[in-house]
Scaffold this active site. Structure first.
Site, PDB file in Angstrom:
ATOM      1  N   TYR A  76      -8.529 -13.227 -12.611  1.00  0.00           N
ATOM      2  CA  TYR A  76      -8.744 -14.521 -12.215  1.00  0.00           C
ATOM      3  C   TYR A  76      -9.996 -15.161 -11.820  1.00  0.00           C
ATOM      4  CZ  TYR A  76      -9.635 -11.415  -7.838  1.00  0.00           C
ATOM      5  OH  TYR A  76     -10.293 -10.211  -7.377  1.00  0.00           O
ATOM      6  N   ASP A  79       5.296   2.848 -31.614  1.00  0.00           N
ATOM      7  CA  ASP A  79       4.699   3.659 -31.652  1.00  0.00           C
ATOM      8  C   ASP A  79       4.890   4.201 -32.905  1.00  0.00           C
ATOM      9  OD1 ASP A  79       5.002   4.139 -28.682  1.00  0.00           O
ATOM     10  OD2 ASP A  79       6.962   4.615 -29.066  1.00  0.00           O
ATOM     11  N   CYS A  84      22.724  27.146   4.088  1.00  0.00           N
ATOM     12  CA  CYS A  84      22.378  26.467   5.458  1.00  0.00           C
ATOM     13  C   CYS A  84      22.894  25.040   4.999  1.00  0.00           C
ATOM     14  CB  CYS A  84      20.784  25.995   5.734  1.00  0.00           C
ATOM     15  SG  CYS A  84      20.489  24.646   6.641  1.00  0.00           S
ATOM     16  N   CYS A 117      20.592  25.777  10.901  1.00  0.00           N
ATOM     17  CA  CYS A 117      21.102  27.193  10.840  1.00  0.00           C
ATOM     18  C   CYS A 117      20.360  27.735  11.482  1.00  0.00           C
ATOM     19  CB  CYS A 117      21.513  27.211   9.373  1.00  0.00           C
ATOM     20  SG  CYS A 117      20.372  27.539   8.952  1.00  0.00           S
ATOM     21  N   LYS A 164      -2.608 -13.797  -4.259  1.00  0.00           N
ATOM     22  CA  LYS A 164      -3.938 -13.071  -3.145  1.00  0.00           C
ATOM     23  C   LYS A 164      -3.198 -12.139  -4.256  1.00  0.00           C
ATOM     24  CE  LYS A 164      -6.673 -12.523  -0.088  1.00  0.00           C
ATOM     25  NZ  LYS A 164      -6.780 -10.846  -0.379  1.00  0.00           N
ATOM     26  N   GLU A 169      -3.332 -19.822  -6.068  1.00  0.00           N
ATOM     27  CA  GLU A 169      -3.090 -18.691  -7.202  1.00  0.00           C
ATOM     28  C   GLU A 169      -3.004 -17.595  -6.212  1.00  0.00           C
ATOM     29  OE1 GLU A 169      -6.313 -18.514  -9.710  1.00  0.00           O
ATOM     30  OE2 GLU A 169      -7.234 -16.998  -8.706  1.00  0.00           O
ATOM     31  N   CYS A 199      13.306  25.521   5.107  1.00  0.00           N
ATOM     32  CA  CYS A 199      14.718  26.946   5.833  1.00  0.00           C
ATOM     33  C   CYS A 199      15.059  27.237   4.153  1.00  0.00           C
ATOM     34  CB  CYS A 199      15.834  26.276   6.250  1.00  0.00           C
ATOM     35  SG  CYS A 199      17.745  26.650   6.245  1.00  0.00           S
ATOM     36  N   GLU A 230       9.692   0.996 -32.158  1.00  0.00           N
ATOM     37  CA  GLU A 230       8.730   0.246 -33.276  1.00  0.00           C
ATOM     38  C   GLU A 230       7.243   0.181 -32.937  1.00  0.00           C
ATOM     39  OE1 GLU A 230      12.319  -2.703 -34.719  1.00  0.00           O
ATOM     40  OE2 GLU A 230      11.415  -3.015 -33.233  1.00  0.00           O
ATOM     41  N   LYS A 270      -3.560 -15.659   4.075  1.00  0.00           N
ATOM     42  CA  LYS A 270      -2.769 -14.651   4.764  1.00  0.00           C
ATOM     43  C   LYS A 270      -1.226 -14.672   4.995  1.00  0.00           C
ATOM     44  CE  LYS A 270      -5.081 -11.101   5.231  1.00  0.00           C
ATOM     45  NZ  LYS A 270      -5.875 -10.127   3.461  1.00  0.00           N
ATOM     46  N   ASP A 320      -2.555  -7.999  -4.543  1.00  0.00           N
ATOM     47  CA  ASP A 320      -3.320  -6.700  -3.010  1.00  0.00           C
ATOM     48  C   ASP A 320      -3.245  -5.404  -4.184  1.00  0.00           C
ATOM     49  OD1 ASP A 320      -3.280  -5.942  -0.808  1.00  0.00           O
ATOM     50  OD2 ASP A 320      -1.208  -5.412  -0.300  1.00  0.00           O
ATOM     51  N   ARG A 329     -15.001  -2.832  -7.249  1.00  0.00           N
ATOM     52  CA  ARG A 329     -16.520  -3.579  -6.280  1.00  0.00           C
ATOM     53  C   ARG A 329     -16.815  -2.816  -5.143  1.00  0.00           C
ATOM     54  NH1 ARG A 329     -16.625  -5.716  -1.163  1.00  0.00           N
ATOM     55  NH2 ARG A 329     -17.047  -7.738  -0.839  1.00  0.00           N
ATOM     56  N   CYS A 383      14.414  27.027  11.737  1.00  0.00           N
ATOM     57  CA  CYS A 383      15.953  25.056  11.165  1.00  0.00           C
ATOM     58  C   CYS A 383      17.119  24.861  12.371  1.00  0.00           C
ATOM     59  CB  CYS A 383      17.033  26.164   9.906  1.00  0.00           C
ATOM     60  SG  CYS A 383      18.162  24.884   9.261  1.00  0.00           S
ATOM     61  N   GLU A 430      -7.878  -8.089 -10.092  1.00  0.00           N
ATOM     62  CA  GLU A 430      -7.127  -7.171  -9.540  1.00  0.00           C
ATOM     63  C   GLU A 430      -6.229  -6.181  -9.856  1.00  0.00           C
ATOM     64  OE1 GLU A 430      -8.192  -8.333  -6.952  1.00  0.00           O
ATOM     65  OE2 GLU A 430      -7.519  -7.204  -5.530  1.00  0.00           O
TER      66      GLU A 430
HETATM   67  S1  IVH Z   1     -11.880 -15.258  -6.005  1.00  0.00           S
HETATM   68  C1  IVH Z   1     -15.832 -15.071  -5.371  1.00  0.00           C
HETATM   69  N1  IVH Z   1      -8.512 -14.787  -6.158  1.00  0.00           N
HETATM   70  O1  IVH Z   1      -9.227 -11.055  -2.397  1.00  0.00           O
HETATM   71  C2  IVH Z   1     -14.564 -15.099  -4.836  1.00  0.00           C
HETATM   72  N2  IVH Z   1      -9.755 -13.111  -5.500  1.00  0.00           N
HETATM   73  O2  IVH Z   1      -9.959 -10.548   0.281  1.00  0.00           O
HETATM   74  C3  IVH Z   1     -13.913 -14.379  -5.513  1.00  0.00           C
HETATM   75  N3  IVH Z   1      -8.542 -11.052  -4.495  1.00  0.00           N
HETATM   76  O3  IVH Z   1     -12.185  -9.471  -3.280  1.00  0.00           O
HETATM   77  C4  IVH Z   1     -12.461 -13.697  -5.337  1.00  0.00           C
HETATM   78  N4  IVH Z   1      -5.926 -12.261  -5.779  1.00  0.00           N
HETATM   79  O4  IVH Z   1     -10.469  -8.902  -4.074  1.00  0.00           O
HETATM   80  C5  IVH Z   1      -9.497 -14.885  -5.601  1.00  0.00           C
HETATM   81  N5  IVH Z   1      -6.380 -14.886  -7.625  1.00  0.00           N
HETATM   82  C6  IVH Z   1      -7.691 -14.287  -6.458  1.00  0.00           C
HETATM   83  C7  IVH Z   1      -7.537 -12.804  -5.959  1.00  0.00           C
HETATM   84  C8  IVH Z   1      -8.782 -12.914  -5.214  1.00  0.00           C
HETATM   85  C9  IVH Z   1      -6.976 -10.922  -4.937  1.00  0.00           C
HETATM   86  C10 IVH Z   1      -9.474 -10.403  -4.128  1.00  0.00           C
HETATM   87  C11 IVH Z   1     -10.579 -10.334  -4.056  1.00  0.00           C
HETATM   88  C12 IVH Z   1     -11.285 -10.181  -2.946  1.00  0.00           C
HETATM   89  C13 IVH Z   1     -10.134  -9.977  -1.980  1.00  0.00           C
HETATM   90  C14 IVH Z   1     -10.643 -11.535  -0.640  1.00  0.00           C
END
Ligand code: IVH
Length: 697
Positions: A246, A57, A458, A438, A135, A133, A453, A55, A341, A137, A156, A435, A194
């Site tokens: 964020y 689309d 085989c 075989c 972090k 919040e 192979c 829909e 972390k 990755d 960045r 191989c 991110e």
């Molecule tokens: S705040 C000035 N919030 O982690 C503060 N960073 O290891 C700006 N990252 O360079 C960063 N989740 O790329 C912030 N909820 C989050 C994040 C976050 C991932 C990354 C960000 C930062 C790196 C530092």
């Protein structure tokens, strides 16, 4: 973002547009665009669509048509303006409005308590409000909005300047290309976030790479940052990147002044969400004491694997901007934020030996056997090295100490060797010339990185092909899993795919662990597989480069599978997503007499080589009806149920909307059921009622 009455209004117009037979008139173009932006928000930001993909689309195509006929009506924030056909020549360097700082790291409670103590000292306060919040990755980006339009997106880089990747950023559907910052009195705004690739999309992408004989990417983080630098925006779009925003790093005030600018970080996240960004409002938590911070971080770590994307920790931010200013920053990081972390998913081990596995297409994969090591709760002792190039590039030797990473659902991989720890007892890794199964001489096609192979008889390849044929996404013969295939093959009773349908069950019943019940299950599973739709059979044949999607395309392109023998290259290339490599592989498979003979044997055994495309498209008992399944289903698997609907001419929708006729609700059905109950035209039925409807009860 949208009030209840706005949602009702937009949904009302959506239904009207979808019903409308005549083209949308030019004076409704703004409304049509608003509708599309609304549905993108429901899909990409809220993950709660109100219409199906088809829909959407249809509406999108109407807009495209209208804009083509009236180019003067195109607006810069039209959903069509994300699309870019040209290849990008370069990504010029651009200065960030505010340098992108890093974060200070913490690893345990003591670090967090220490940080909190310093915050109290520097602010002179006893109680501080924190916002926590995830972090994320992924790859960090900064976005600049000017007069409510996305003006620029950048990587960045070194923190001061990054690459201008605006075209690629526009391919990320959760980044709005228009956002009404002016409502908050803001003119120029810089936000940070991110870019991520979900675990699911990452796995899918890697499957595609492996199917093409290419090297899979190490983890979603690398995949995201690599994707942002691709010079083909359409390829970027295909990767289905996502973005969480964020941070508000800069704003200038517009004429109305910045009076309504947010005063706390959590208010900013809410403002961004209201403006159409995917900010972590649902994931954040605001707390008033450090003990709650610690508790929430621990809870989040325990839940980490249940998220659809990777996070490597939590970020804790002092919530009030006034306090953030007071705390200030160092040259490296803000003092008002800290990263907590999670435990590393890396560990060191010793590489003891390398085994060479033969895949179903003959590819030889080196697999490192390492001293067993626990990484993120899983013991790893075997790690794929993919191909010779990887072994050479990473400078790996037997007895080397190696760093191993296992990110979430991702297969473990060796990050690097540690040559500095060598003691002299290390031995170079020798690649076999023949191989290991075989004995045939191995070859390495020029354009490929793997040795192969080429003996299609085989035994190792045959076993792998049978394992693939019976696997879940192919013919789904559950009782005949990998272990049994290997066992029966070793006993000489399973030497080819057609052999599955002539297994000597009497002989098997004399084997250890094969009671009457197992034999009955095995027999039933084999019988049932004869009814699998053609696309599963095609996928199960393991033709090189043919994944599930292409198998579906192929199943829809013929009436009778062996007819592919007569397809010309042009005919094959005309099929969706079939390029020269795939077409060549199809031709190679169907021009081989042994393969045709195998198909005939399967047909004689009772398998369907005819396509069900005609019954699927029309004439089925569910023709014209739409379905959606929700909750835990106990009578059948969701994929099976969806296939049943399609086989009977019905259609599956992706969300609850007025277009939906039946919602089949299993146990613990949640929000979809609640929503469906509010739309009187939707009939909510049980699994049993569904089976009755298709005449299977
Ligand atoms: S705040 C000035 N919030 O982690 C503060 N960073 O290891 C700006 N990252 O360079 C960063 N989740 O790329 C912030 N909820 C989050 C994040 C976050 C991932 C990354 C960000 C930062 C790196 C530092």
């Amino acid at each position: 973002m949208y009030t209840k009455s706005e949602i009702q209004e937009l949904q009302h117009h959506t239904t009207a547009f979808l019903k409308q037979e005549t083209p949308v008139s030019p004076d409704q173009i703004d409304l049509l665009r608003r509708i599309l932006v609304f549905h993108e928000y429901r899909y990409y930001i809220m993950s709660d669509p109100l219409i199906s993909d088809t829909e959407y689309d249809k509406l999108y195509k109407s807009l495209e048509k209208l804009e083509k006929a009236h180019p003067e009506l195109i607006s810069p924030d039209s959903p069509t303006q994300r699309v870019a056909y040209e290849l990008t020549s370069s990504f010029p360097t651009v200065q960030h409005l505010v340098p992108m700082l890093s974060l200070e790291n913490s690893y345990d409670e003591i670090d967090l308590l220490d940080w909190h103590r310093k915050n109290k000292e520097l602010t002179g306060l006893e109680e501080i409000e924190y916002c926590i919040e995830p972090k994320f990755d992924g790859a960090s980006i900064s976005l600049v909005y000017e007069d409510d339009h996305l003006a620029r997106g950048a990587t960045r880089g070194d923190g001061v300047a990054g690459d201008d990747i605006t075209v690629n950023i526009k391919q990320i559907r959760s980044v709005p290309i228009g956002a009404k910052f002016s409502k908050f009195g803001l003119k120029q705004v810089e936000v940070r976030g991110e870019v991520l690739l979900s675990k699911k999309n990452f796995a899918k992408y890697n499957e595609g790479l492996i199917a093409q004989g290419l090297l899979p990417l190490a983890n979603p983080r690398n995949a995201a940052s690599g994707s942002l630098r691709i010079k083909d925006p359409q390829e970027v779009s295909r990767r289905n990147l996502e973005a969480f925003i964020y941070h508000l790093s800069y704003y200038s005030e517009g004429e109305a002044g910045g009076a309504q600018a947010p005063q706390t970080h959590s208010e900013t996240l809410q403002m961004l969400w209201n403006l159409g960004f995917r900010s972590p409002v649902r994931e954040m938590k605001v707390v008033k004491d450090i003990e709650s911070v610690i508790r929430y971080c621990r809870e989040a770590e325990a839940e980490r694997d249940n998220l659809p994307y990777e996070i490597d920790g939590m970020v804790i931010k002092v919530n009030a901007y006034e306090l953030q200013e007071k705390l200030g920053m160092t040259s490296h990081h803000p003092r008002w934020a800290i990263a907590f972390k999670f435990k590393a998913r890396q560990a060191t081990s010793v590489l003891r030996k390398v085994e060479f596995q033969v895949g179903r297409t003959g590819s030889i994969t080196p697999v490192a056997k390492i001293d067993p090591v626990a990484i993120g709760g899983v013991t790893v002792s075997s790690v794929s090295l993919f191909n010779e190039e990887v072994v050479r590039e990473k400078d790996l030797m037997i007895n080397d100490t190696v760093l191993v990473e296992r990110a979430g659902d991702v297969i473990p991989y060796i990050v690097k060797s540690m040559p500095e720890l060598r003691k002299g007892s290390e031995i170079p890794i020798e690649f076999p010339k023949n191989c290991p199964a075989c004995g045939d001489e191995l070859v390495k096609p020029l354009e490929e990185a793997v040795w192969r192979c080429t003996n299609i008889n085989c035994s190792a390849q045959v076993v792998e092909r049978i394992i693939h044929f019976v696997s879940k996404d192919a013919m789904d013969i559950r009782s005949l899993g990998e272990a049994n295939v290997r066992r029966f093959h070793a006993l000489g009773i399973l030497n080819s795919i057609p052999d599955i349908y002539h297994l000597d069950l009497e002989k098997i019943s004399t084997l250890d662990k094969f009671g009457a019940k197992s034999i009955k299950n095995l027999k039933e599973a084999i019988e049932k597989s004869k009814q699998q739709p053609l696309h599963r059979l095609i996928f199960g044949l393991g033709i090189r480069y043919i994944g599930e999607t292409t198998a579906k395309t192929l199943a829809n392109a013929v009436d009778y599978l062996p007819d592919f023998q007569h397809f010309t290259m042009e005919q094959l290339l005309a099929l969706e997503d079939v390029g020269p490599k795939v077409a060549g592989s199809i031709q190679q498979f169907f021009s081989n007499d042994d393969n045709i003979a195998m198909l005939k044997k399967l047909e004689e055994a009772g398998l369907k080589l005819h396509s069900d495309r005609r019954t699927m498209q029309s004439g089925g008992s569910l023709e014209g009806l739409t379905f959606l399944f929700t909750g835990t289903l106990s009578r059948f698997k969701r994929s099976e149920a969806e296939e049943m609907v399609e086989a009977n001419g019905g259609k599956i929708l992706s969300g609850v909307s007025s277009k939906l006729n039946f919602l089949v609700a299993g146990e613990d059905a949640g929000s979809k059921l609640e929503k469906a109950k509010k739309i009187s035209s939707i009939k909510v039925i049980s699994e049993e009622e569904f089976l009755q409807l298709i005449g299977q009860e």
